[in-house]
Design a protein around this motif. Structure first.
Motif, PDB file in Angstrom:
ATOM      1  N   LEU A  28       0.904  -1.178  -0.036  1.00 29.61           N
ATOM      2  CA  LEU A  28       0.128   0.013   0.032  1.00 29.61           C
ATOM      3  C   LEU A  28       0.724   1.243   0.005  1.00 29.61           C
ATOM      4  CD1 LEU A  28      -3.055  -0.577   2.189  1.00 29.61           C
ATOM      5  CD2 LEU A  28      -2.802  -0.571  -0.048  1.00 29.61           C
ATOM      6  N   GLY A  29       0.854   2.110  -1.078  1.00 28.92           N
ATOM      7  CA  GLY A  29       1.611   3.237  -1.114  1.00 28.92           C
ATOM      8  C   GLY A  29       3.057   3.012  -1.753  1.00 28.92           C
ATOM      9  N   ASN A  30       3.758   3.942  -2.173  1.00 30.05           N
ATOM     10  CA  ASN A  30       4.968   3.719  -2.797  1.00 30.05           C
ATOM     11  C   ASN A  30       5.658   5.167  -2.930  1.00 30.05           C
ATOM     12  OD1 ASN A  30       7.423   2.762  -3.883  1.00 30.05           O
ATOM     13  ND2 ASN A  30       6.752   2.838  -6.033  1.00 30.05           N
ATOM     14  N   TRP A  31       6.307   5.536  -1.664  1.00 25.51           N
ATOM     15  CA  TRP A  31       6.922   6.667  -1.568  1.00 25.51           C
ATOM     16  C   TRP A  31       5.536   7.757  -1.577  1.00 25.51           C
ATOM     17  CZ3 TRP A  31      11.763   7.500   0.035  1.00 25.51           C
ATOM     18  CH2 TRP A  31      12.545   6.536  -0.273  1.00 25.51           C
ATOM     19  N   GLU A  32       5.709   8.897  -2.383  1.00 27.84           N
ATOM     20  CA  GLU A  32       4.375   9.688  -2.287  1.00 27.84           C
ATOM     21  C   GLU A  32       3.073   9.187  -3.190  1.00 27.84           C
ATOM     22  OE1 GLU A  32       4.425  12.314   0.064  1.00 27.84           O
ATOM     23  OE2 GLU A  32       6.068  11.473   0.627  1.00 27.84           O
ATOM     24  N   ASN A  33       3.386   8.008  -3.887  1.00 29.27           N
ATOM     25  CA  ASN A  33       2.307   7.666  -4.576  1.00 29.27           C
ATOM     26  C   ASN A  33       1.219   6.905  -3.960  1.00 29.27           C
ATOM     27  OD1 ASN A  33       3.708   9.069  -6.775  1.00 29.27           O
ATOM     28  ND2 ASN A  33       5.424   7.084  -6.827  1.00 29.27           N
ATOM     29  N   ALA A  34      -0.027   7.280  -4.386  1.00 26.43           N
ATOM     30  CA  ALA A  34      -1.113   6.435  -4.097  1.00 26.43           C
ATOM     31  C   ALA A  34      -1.153   5.005  -4.934  1.00 26.43           C
ATOM     32  CB  ALA A  34      -2.322   7.163  -4.059  1.00 26.43           C
ATOM     33  N   GLU A  35      -0.724   3.915  -4.322  1.00 26.00           N
ATOM     34  CA  GLU A  35      -0.787   2.901  -4.990  1.00 26.00           C
ATOM     35  C   GLU A  35      -1.230   1.620  -4.388  1.00 26.00           C
ATOM     36  OE1 GLU A  35       3.068   2.068  -6.726  1.00 26.00           O
ATOM     37  OE2 GLU A  35       3.163   3.965  -7.862  1.00 26.00           O
ATOM     38  N   ILE A  36      -1.604   0.517  -5.151  1.00 29.02           N
ATOM     39  CA  ILE A  36      -2.037  -0.909  -4.435  1.00 29.02           C
ATOM     40  C   ILE A  36      -1.181  -1.750  -5.315  1.00 29.02           C
ATOM     41  CG2 ILE A  36      -3.406  -2.485  -3.644  1.00 29.02           C
ATOM     42  CD1 ILE A  36      -5.715  -0.714  -3.504  1.00 29.02           C
ATOM     43  N   CYS A  37      -0.395  -2.649  -4.821  1.00 24.72           N
ATOM     44  CA  CYS A  37      -0.003  -3.868  -5.416  1.00 24.72           C
ATOM     45  C   CYS A  37      -0.196  -5.082  -4.922  1.00 24.72           C
ATOM     46  CB  CYS A  37       1.624  -3.651  -5.653  1.00 24.72           C
ATOM     47  SG  CYS A  37       2.429  -4.808  -6.673  1.00 24.72           S
ATOM     48  N   PHE A  38      -0.963  -6.279  -5.479  1.00 24.96           N
ATOM     49  CA  PHE A  38      -1.217  -7.247  -5.042  1.00 24.96           C
ATOM     50  C   PHE A  38      -0.077  -8.581  -5.898  1.00 24.96           C
ATOM     51  CE2 PHE A  38      -5.198  -5.222  -4.727  1.00 24.96           C
ATOM     52  CZ  PHE A  38      -5.439  -5.046  -3.355  1.00 24.96           C
ATOM     53  N   GLU A  39       0.317  -9.370  -5.042  1.00 21.58           N
ATOM     54  CA  GLU A  39       1.180 -10.410  -5.586  1.00 21.58           C
ATOM     55  C   GLU A  39       0.363 -11.804  -5.207  1.00 21.58           C
ATOM     56  OE1 GLU A  39       3.771 -10.535  -7.670  1.00 21.58           O
ATOM     57  OE2 GLU A  39       4.594  -8.418  -7.589  1.00 21.58           O
ATOM     58  N   SER A  40      -0.236 -12.545  -6.166  1.00 20.99           N
ATOM     59  CA  SER A  40      -0.758 -13.782  -5.790  1.00 20.99           C
ATOM     60  C   SER A  40      -0.075 -14.808  -6.591  1.00 20.99           C
ATOM     61  CB  SER A  40      -2.237 -13.543  -6.497  1.00 20.99           C
ATOM     62  OG  SER A  40      -2.973 -12.385  -6.149  1.00 20.99           O
ATOM     63  N   GLU A  41      -0.479 -16.133  -5.950  1.00 23.71           N
ATOM     64  CA  GLU A  41       0.044 -17.451  -6.418  1.00 23.71           C
ATOM     65  C   GLU A  41      -1.174 -18.322  -6.517  1.00 23.71           C
ATOM     66  OE1 GLU A  41       3.306 -20.276  -4.593  1.00 23.71           O
ATOM     67  OE2 GLU A  41       4.289 -18.676  -5.524  1.00 23.71           O
ATOM     68  N   ASN A  42      -1.247 -18.656  -7.677  1.00 23.04           N
ATOM     69  CA  ASN A  42      -2.489 -19.713  -7.831  1.00 23.04           C
ATOM     70  C   ASN A  42      -1.871 -21.285  -7.494  1.00 23.04           C
ATOM     71  OD1 ASN A  42      -1.523 -20.777 -10.175  1.00 23.04           O
ATOM     72  ND2 ASN A  42      -2.931 -19.450 -11.401  1.00 23.04           N
ATOM     73  N   GLU A  43      -2.840 -22.374  -7.605  1.00 18.03           N
ATOM     74  CA  GLU A  43      -2.188 -23.578  -7.350  1.00 18.03           C
ATOM     75  C   GLU A  43      -1.329 -24.266  -8.434  1.00 18.03           C
ATOM     76  OE1 GLU A  43      -5.263 -26.526  -7.661  1.00 18.03           O
ATOM     77  OE2 GLU A  43      -4.916 -27.619  -5.806  1.00 18.03           O
ATOM     78  N   SER A  44      -1.338 -23.722  -9.537  1.00 22.32           N
ATOM     79  CA  SER A  44      -0.232 -24.272 -10.475  1.00 22.32           C
ATOM     80  C   SER A  44       1.003 -23.478 -10.546  1.00 22.32           C
ATOM     81  CB  SER A  44      -0.862 -24.121 -11.849  1.00 22.32           C
ATOM     82  OG  SER A  44      -1.137 -22.619 -12.086  1.00 22.32           O
ATOM     83  N   LYS A  45       1.011 -22.584  -9.428  1.00 18.67           N
ATOM     84  CA  LYS A  45       2.508 -21.797  -9.059  1.00 18.67           C
ATOM     85  C   LYS A  45       2.563 -20.765 -10.234  1.00 18.67           C
ATOM     86  CE  LYS A  45       2.956 -24.483  -5.632  1.00 18.67           C
ATOM     87  NZ  LYS A  45       2.875 -23.698  -4.216  1.00 18.67           N
ATOM     88  N   ASN A  46       1.739 -20.374 -10.980  1.00 20.64           N
ATOM     89  CA  ASN A  46       1.859 -19.279 -11.992  1.00 20.64           C
ATOM     90  C   ASN A  46       1.561 -17.978 -11.213  1.00 20.64           C
ATOM     91  OD1 ASN A  46       2.312 -20.819 -14.175  1.00 20.64           O
ATOM     92  ND2 ASN A  46       0.099 -21.372 -14.415  1.00 20.64           N
ATOM     93  N   ASN A  47       2.559 -17.065 -11.160  1.00 23.76           N
ATOM     94  CA  ASN A  47       2.486 -16.085 -10.354  1.00 23.76           C
ATOM     95  C   ASN A  47       1.724 -15.006 -11.048  1.00 23.76           C
ATOM     96  OD1 ASN A  47       4.189 -16.620  -8.453  1.00 23.76           O
ATOM     97  ND2 ASN A  47       5.953 -16.108  -9.562  1.00 23.76           N
TER      98      ASN A  47
END
Length: 329
Positions: free
Chosen positions: A53-72
């Motif tokens: 949540l956030g990056n320095w002064e930037n309003a950002e969201i970043c999600f990293e997911s991993e499904n069952e087949s291990k594909n990011n």
């Protein structure tokens, strides 16, 4: 037309949704109102492993997911001010979506509305949660209305004040949090480090953690880190007895990895030699001692560089430099 998913028995549909990552769930919510209502009601797990949540002064969201087949899977959403509202940009591992403009909405309000959607689907503990100062106060506002605590193994806090750190920590599960990193610049007014964070040492988050890294906060007593498997931070000064305590503690601590401490005051090397014995191995500006760990293939390596940087690490015997003496503990 009714989505084929909605024709399945509820148990079957929920089982299928359980294996969807955040990006897939976000897309399914846009299929039809019935599917959106079902997802919002039953809250299938989004399988997100990391959130930023956030990056320095930037309003950002970043999600990293991993499904069952291990594909990011990765989804990044950025929010910026625009005329009479804000723009929203979204990028994923599959490309970018067209820029959207939302009238009458502040960028941070838009970010937090999207984050609330994610919170509805959060069941599995996260691997990592990273929070920048720009998103701290808005996150505090929405977490005060939640009835649960966020569960994450790693928590990284960037540029938060001491008051913000203590306020946000209480919304995380202390039993789940094992790795804590706090990065804070030196005081902008004085240019000096921010001092000793006494209140943090007294929390259950500090006591339950296994790995901690502090930037510009000082520890005041080496016993505050004696339970940790990994630590990086600063201390004003320490005694020879403190060094002996650390060596004796970490030579016994199961699972210990390393500590790295920067001191403001130089150590008296002759006094250390009197306590530890002559260095096992030394090069210019560096003294090293290797202590045998009984019934173990590793040794405890104690290194002092420039008389002010202390590193204690458990290393394999094969990593000992040729000619170095191993000291019996």
């Amino acid at each position: 037309m009714t989505s084929p998913l909605l024709l399945l028995p509820g148990v079957t549909m929920d089982h299928i949704l359980y294996f969807c990552d955040y990006l897939e769930i976000a897309r399914l919510r846009n299929v039809c109102h019935s599917l959106r209502n079902h997802i919002d009601l039953f809250k299938p797990d989004a399988h997100v492993k990391e959130v930023r949540l956030g990056n320095w002064e930037n309003a950002e969201i970043c999600f990293e997911s991993e499904n069952e087949s291990k594909n990011n899977s990765r989804i990044w959403i950025g929010y910026k001010e625009a005329h009479d509202g804000c723009t929203v940009a979204c990028k994923t591992h599959m490309g970018s979506t067209p820029l959207k403009t939302i009238s009458g909405l502040d960028p941070m309000d838009a970010l937090m509305q999207d984050f609330k959607i994610y919170l509805r689907h959060l069941k599995t503990p996260l691997i990592k949660f990273k929070l920048d100062e720009i998103c701290c106060d808005p996150l505090l506002q929405i977490m005060r209305s939640q009835t649960f605590k966020l569960k994450t193994n790693k928590l990284q806090l960037c540029e938060l004040s001491t008051a913000q750190i203590l306020a946000i920590l209480r919304f995380f599960d202390a039993n789940c949090l094992k790795n804590l990193k706090i990065f804070t610049d030196v005081n902008d007014v004085t240019g000096e480090p921010l001092g000793v964070f006494h209140e943090l040492f007294e929390t259950e988050y500090w006591r339950n953690a296994e790995k901690i890294r502090l930037s510009n906060f000082y520890i005041s007593d080496v016993r505050q880190i004696s339970h940790l498997k990994k630590f990086e931070g600063c201390m004003s000064t320490a005694t020879i007895d403190d060094l002996v305590f650390l060596k004796n503690t970490f030579i016994r601590l199961t699972g210990f990895e390393w500590i790295h401490i920067n001191f403001d005051v130089d150590f008296d090397v002759p006094s250390i030699n009197e306590a530890f014995g002559a260095p096992s191995f030394d090069i210019e500006f560096t003294n090293s001692w290797f202590f045998r760990i009984h019934n173990d293939t590793s040794v405890l390596w104690v290194e002092l560089t420039d008389n002010e940087v202390l590193v204690i690490e458990r290393v394999d015997r094969s990593d000992i430099p040729p000619g170095a003496v191993v000291i019996n503990y």
